[in-house]
Each structure stands twice: as C-alpha cells, then as structure tokens.
Design a protein around this motif. Structure first.
Motif: not given
Length: 364
Positions: A329-343
């Motif tokens: 359940n947390i996967i989509e939210e986690l990688f959306n946040r991760y992408k913002k940090i990486l950007t």
C-alpha cells in the motif's frame, strides 16, 4: 526477513520491471567488456577446451541477462576461426535466487540463439542452457565444473541483514548518523559472505579458470561515503517523511535495514588475498552517473526525466524488499516522494555510482 525468499528484481516486462529499467546496469557491463575479452581469450588459449562451462551469477532477467554469454561465445568463435579450431560446445548456467523471473529468460532463448547465429554468420558450437536457482553464498555447481564465472551488480547484496543493527534508527543502510556498531556489523557480514563466495567458487572452477566480479562499491575507505550510501539515504528521507505524517509506523522503519554492502577496492582485495585460492590480475574502479538516461544520448537529460529514470531503476531493484516489510500500500506514495527528492538533489549535485571490478584466476 529471509533474504533468499524476498530478494529479487521486479519480474515481467511491465513499466516497473527490471527488464525495462536496467539501462544503467547495461552500461556498467559495457564498461568492463575489454577486461572480459582479455580474460576469455587467455582462458581459451591456455586450455583449448572442447567444452566450455560459463556461469553468470545473479543473472536477473531482461535484455542484460545474456549479454555476457553472447560476448563470450563471439570471442571464442572468432578465436577458433583464427586458429582453425573446431568450435567447442557451450554449457551456460544462469544463476539467481529462486524468486528471479527465470520463465522470462527461458522464453527468450530461441530468439537469442537465432540472433547469435545471425551475428556470427557461421556455424557455432552447440549451446546448452540451464537455470540454476540458489544463493551464490553456497555451493551451486559440481567440483571443478566451470571455466568462466561472471557476476555484475550481484555481490553487493548480502546473504542476510547483519545482526545487531537494531539501533540504526531512521536509516535503512549505513549512513553518517549510523552508530559505529552498525558499520562494523555491515563490514563483518560482507567479509563473511564474500569469503564464503570465494571458497565455493574455488571448488567449482577448474584450475586456471577465470572469474570477473563487478560490485556496486565506493572509492573511499569511509564506509558511509556519499559515493555509496547517498542513494539509500534519500530513500530513507522519503520513508521518514511518511513516518512523520503517520503513513508508516516509526517502529516499522527502525526495524528495516538493507542486506547490502558496497565495498572499496581495498576491502575486495583483502578478502581475495585472505582466502588465497585466486590470483588477482586486474582491480579497476569506474563511475556511472545516476542519470542513466545519459546512456541513451537521444533521450532527454533534464533533471526531472533523470530523476524519474533513477526512481524506476531503484524501484525495480528494491520494491520486493520494501513490499515484504512495509506492504504494497505504501509503494506508490514512497516512490512519488522519492522522485521529488531525487529531482531536487540531481539538479544541485553531480551524483555517480562507483563500480569495483576484479579479474581473478583460479590458482593451481
């Protein structure tokens, strides 16, 4: 967490699959091509075997899986023509943990053989393929049955999460805020695992057999160097944000640590010398930008696109581990946040992966 049961790359051919998100790994394999060609030619000239056994350890699934095998056969076939030798037969062993998508590999074999024959444009020796599920931190082949062993981006994964790292709060790997006992535990687990790996391969390789290993590693002697730990620190940052907002429980995060270790060249060399079965011929370090889109010059190199690509790469690698601990359940939210940090970080910093490659020969 039993690592052998949950550690595998995302299978299939979907948007988040390893098969469609492994450009960076492909680039790393290409960087070590000259080392492999030299090893293959010296092996054949010294042995002239009628049958050659090749093992790719941690083979994963997708377009990279058979790259080294194809290259090996092409080099040997060219040598055979130049020396007027009859082609040998090839026994190819593809190894990974049982959760690997072996079915995808098997479905691709007919096309691979057909394409290989077209590229060589002459009759080649018979090729026999086998899938070998199991941990390479154990014996997986008969005594003295292999001539050539290859592994790329597999050996940074440990056999298990190190013991006594429960106080690594807020982190998921070694970090600048990790207590000293955590760093020691990770290093000790690497030493134990890599020493066992070498011992097992020493029993499985013929005398004079070659082995080429590429680790995701670091240049620095500092175990929590940004060279190796930063990519995971940023993921931990996303997870900590989710803890702060109540999406993940704090104890869930504090009980999650990666079965991973990124060694320095000196650490790799030390274990080889201590184990004693192999001679070191080359020990090289290379770098690859986090922005794996740079491998495809026709594609955009914007930081946004680069961060998306790195996010997909890391998801293809880490998602099964994360799902096993935190749930889907947390996967989509986690990688959306991760992408913002990486950007954000990739727009401000030059970020690179460091690779350690070693070429070994089995001693008499």
């Amino acid at each position: 967490m039993k690592v052998a049961e949950v550690l595998h790359m995302n299978g299939g051919m979907g948007e988040t699959s390893y098969a469609n998100n492994s450009l960076l790994q492909q680039h790393v394999i290409s960087l070590t091509k000259s080392i492999r060609e030299e090893a293959i030619m010296s092996l054949y000239r010294s042995k002239h075997p009628r049958s050659l056994a090749i093992a790719d350890l941690g083979c994963a699934s997708g377009p990279n899986t058979l790259l080294v095998v194809s290259e090996f056969i092409k080099v040997v076939e060219k040598l055979c023509r130049n020396l007027n030798h009859e082609s040998p037969e090839y026994k190819v062993f593809l190894n990974d943990l049982p959760g690997n998508d072996f079915n995808n590999i098997f479905r691709s074999l007919d096309n691979f053989k057909e394409r290989l024959r077209g590229e060589i444009e002459s009759e080649i020796g018979p090729c026999y393929f086998s899938g070998v599920p199991g941990s390479f931190y154990s014996r997986i082949f008969p005594n003295q049955s292999l001539h050539f062993v290859h592994s790329s981006y597999g050996l940074q994964w440990l056999s298990k999460v190190p013991e006594n790292v429960n106080n690594n709060k807020g982190n998921i790997y070694m970090a600048s805020t990790s207590p000293s006992n955590v760093l020691t535990a990770y290093y000790n687990q690497f030493q134990k695992d890599f020493s066992l790996f070498l011992k097992c391969r020493a029993e499985e390789l013929v005398e004079g057999g070659r082995m080429i290993l590429t680790f995701l590693g670091r240049k620095s002697d500092n175990m929590f160097s940004k060279e190796c730990c930063y990519i995971w620190e940023l993921m931990a940052m996303a997870l900590n944000d989710m803890v702060f907002q109540g999406i993940i429980k704090e104890e869930q995060l504090d009980s999650f640590n990666l079965p991973h270790y990124t060694p320095s060249p000196s650490e790799v060399k030390l274990e080889v010398m201590k184990e004693g079965s192999f001679a070191i011929h080359q020990l090289n370090v290379s770098e690859v930008s986090w922005n794996s889109l740079e491998c495809e010059s026709q594609m955009s190199e914007s930081h946004v696109d680069g961060a998306y690509n790195v996010t997909q790469l890391m998801r293809a690698v880490a998602e099964p581990l994360l799902v096993s601990h935190f749930g889907e359940n947390i996967i989509e939210e986690l990688f959306n946040r991760y992408k913002k940090i990486l950007t954000d970080r990739m727009s401000k910093e030059k970020t690179k992966f460091v690779n350690v490659t070693i070429l070994l020969t089995r001693k008499p």
